[in-house]
Design a protein around this motif. Structure first.
Motif, PDB file in Angstrom:
ATOM      1  N   ILE A  65      65.658  19.030  26.714  1.00  0.00           N
ATOM      2  CA  ILE A  65      65.217  20.288  27.028  1.00  0.00           C
ATOM      3  C   ILE A  65      63.809  20.408  26.527  1.00  0.00           C
ATOM      4  O   ILE A  65      63.479  20.077  25.461  1.00  0.00           O
ATOM      5  CB  ILE A  65      66.293  21.261  26.058  1.00  0.00           C
ATOM      6  N   LEU A  66      63.086  21.245  27.162  1.00  0.00           N
ATOM      7  CA  LEU A  66      61.788  21.554  26.792  1.00  0.00           C
ATOM      8  C   LEU A  66      61.773  22.571  25.867  1.00  0.00           C
ATOM      9  O   LEU A  66      62.091  23.641  26.143  1.00  0.00           O
ATOM     10  CB  LEU A  66      60.963  21.585  28.012  1.00  0.00           C
ATOM     11  N   ILE A  67      61.019  22.760  24.682  1.00  0.00           N
ATOM     12  CA  ILE A  67      60.560  23.711  23.657  1.00  0.00           C
ATOM     13  C   ILE A  67      59.361  23.726  23.648  1.00  0.00           C
ATOM     14  O   ILE A  67      58.419  22.933  23.507  1.00  0.00           O
ATOM     15  CB  ILE A  67      61.474  23.828  22.558  1.00  0.00           C
ATOM     16  N   SER A  68      58.693  25.098  23.295  1.00  0.00           N
ATOM     17  CA  SER A  68      57.382  25.302  22.851  1.00  0.00           C
ATOM     18  C   SER A  68      57.423  25.985  21.337  1.00  0.00           C
ATOM     19  O   SER A  68      58.388  26.738  21.272  1.00  0.00           O
ATOM     20  CB  SER A  68      56.729  26.451  23.718  1.00  0.00           C
ATOM     21  N   ILE A  69      56.697  25.367  20.430  1.00  0.00           N
ATOM     22  CA  ILE A  69      56.625  25.827  19.307  1.00  0.00           C
ATOM     23  C   ILE A  69      55.337  26.319  19.044  1.00  0.00           C
ATOM     24  O   ILE A  69      54.088  25.685  19.462  1.00  0.00           O
ATOM     25  CB  ILE A  69      56.639  24.456  18.206  1.00  0.00           C
ATOM     26  N   ILE A  70      55.305  27.502  18.687  1.00  0.00           N
ATOM     27  CA  ILE A  70      54.040  28.353  18.701  1.00  0.00           C
ATOM     28  C   ILE A  70      53.937  29.112  17.350  1.00  0.00           C
ATOM     29  O   ILE A  70      54.668  29.737  16.934  1.00  0.00           O
ATOM     30  CB  ILE A  70      54.021  29.682  19.803  1.00  0.00           C
ATOM     31  N   CYS A  71      52.545  28.820  16.758  1.00  0.00           N
ATOM     32  CA  CYS A  71      52.389  29.021  15.292  1.00  0.00           C
ATOM     33  C   CYS A  71      51.281  30.163  15.104  1.00  0.00           C
ATOM     34  O   CYS A  71      50.097  29.792  15.928  1.00  0.00           O
ATOM     35  CB  CYS A  71      52.482  27.983  14.310  1.00  0.00           C
TER      36      CYS A  71
END
Length: 318
Positions: A65-71
């Motif tokens: 599964i592809l996820i994006s982590i945005i901070c």
């Protein structure tokens, strides 16, 4: 167009809707085109934002599964953890990607120095239920297992979803409750897609008009559930409106337009939350069509709706 009496569109939104060039009813043969138009790039979604982005592949129920982590780019304390936002995108269960509709969430990332994890769940009809909600739950478990790395305070983890993503957010919260999984401090359900039965008054009021009509809704649910749509054998995690017991869920912000198919199922879901003793704040935006604040962001009602959600998030994260 339905001949049933129904709430009219807000005048400013009506003008915006009339100027949009898309079919109000999505059919199965249009899915490819809809996907092309509802998949913003990372660069488009994050342009001008004070955030950093990391893409990862995690293990899912059937493949990666592809996820994006945005901070936020704001300086963080080396000894503190920060709010976390688990985001499930919209797209009628058949389209969209992890950047669709993420603008409001990025506002909260910047304001609260939060970390957002957005999941690229598998889409029907190629991947019918339970693939989407199980992907979301798998990503949630990954987040819970990496809280320290992500610098997320486990007491300030909320789930957010809009449209189909609102339905998936509600389903993921129910699934996590019933499996003894991670707990959320709050859930935000924006014009959520909750009920496959399409039996409410509002589901008949907008048959061939608006941004998401009854016909589009039938297409989306059929792709997710196939012949089970509207029948007795449908899971509450796929169609949360079917749940009889909503106890144990987190405080909820839930909103919807008065001039859209999802109006009544959203109001009904809020009522079920109250019945179960869950604190819920419900807003029915007068004259709002489905996704009005995303499709007409400069309209007065859109600004009010986004501001109201943001004020609720501030209270939830205090």
């Amino acid at each position: 167009m339905s001949s049933t009496p129904r709430p009219s569109y807000d005048p400013e939104l009506a003008a915006a809707l009339a100027a949009m060039k898309f079919s109000s009813t999505v059919t199965i043969d249009m899915i490819g085109h809809v996907r092309e138009k509802s998949a913003p790039s990372c660069e488009q979604a994050l342009e001008g934002r004070a955030v950093v982005h990391e893409e990862r592949k995690i293990t899912g129920p059937q493949g990666d599964i592809l996820i994006s982590i945005i901070c936020s780019t704001a300086v963080q304390s080396s000894i503190a953890n920060y709010p976390g936002i688990f985001y499930t995108h919209g797209g009628g269960m058949i389209a969209g990607n992890r950047f669709l509709g993420i603008g409001a969430v990025l506002d909260w990332v910047e304001e609260h120095n939060a970390t957002c994890v957005s999941v690229e769940y598998r889409l029907p009809p190629e991947h019918p239920n339970p693939a989407p909600v199980e992907d979301c739950y798998a990503a949630l478990l990954w987040v819970h297992g990496h809280l320290d790395e992500l610098r997320i305070d486990p007491k300030k983890l909320m789930i957010v979803g809009s449209s189909a993503g609102g339905g998936l957010a509600a389903g993921t919260a129910l699934l996590s409750r019933d499996r003894g999984g991670p707990q959320f401090c709050a859930q935000i359900l924006i014009c959520p897609m909750l009920d496959d039965r399409n039996e409410t008054v509002s589901s008949y009021q907008y048959i061939g008009e608006g941004s998401w009509s009854r016909g589009s809704n039938l297409t989306g649910w059929t792709c997710l559930l196939g012949r089970r749509r509207g029948g007795v054998d449908v899971s509450i995690y796929a169609a949360p409106a079917r749940a009889n017991d909503l106890s144990g869920l987190p405080p909820t912000f839930i909103d919807v337009g008065s001039a859209e198919v999802f109006r009544d199922e959203t109001v009904n879901y809020a009522t079920l939350l109250w019945k179960a003793g869950v604190q819920a704040e419900l807003h029915v935006w007068p004259g709002g069509f489905h996704g009005f604040d995303l499709l007409a962001p400069k309209a007065g009602l859109s600004i009010i709706a986004r501001d109201t959600r943001s004020k609720w998030v501030r209270r939830a994260l205090d």
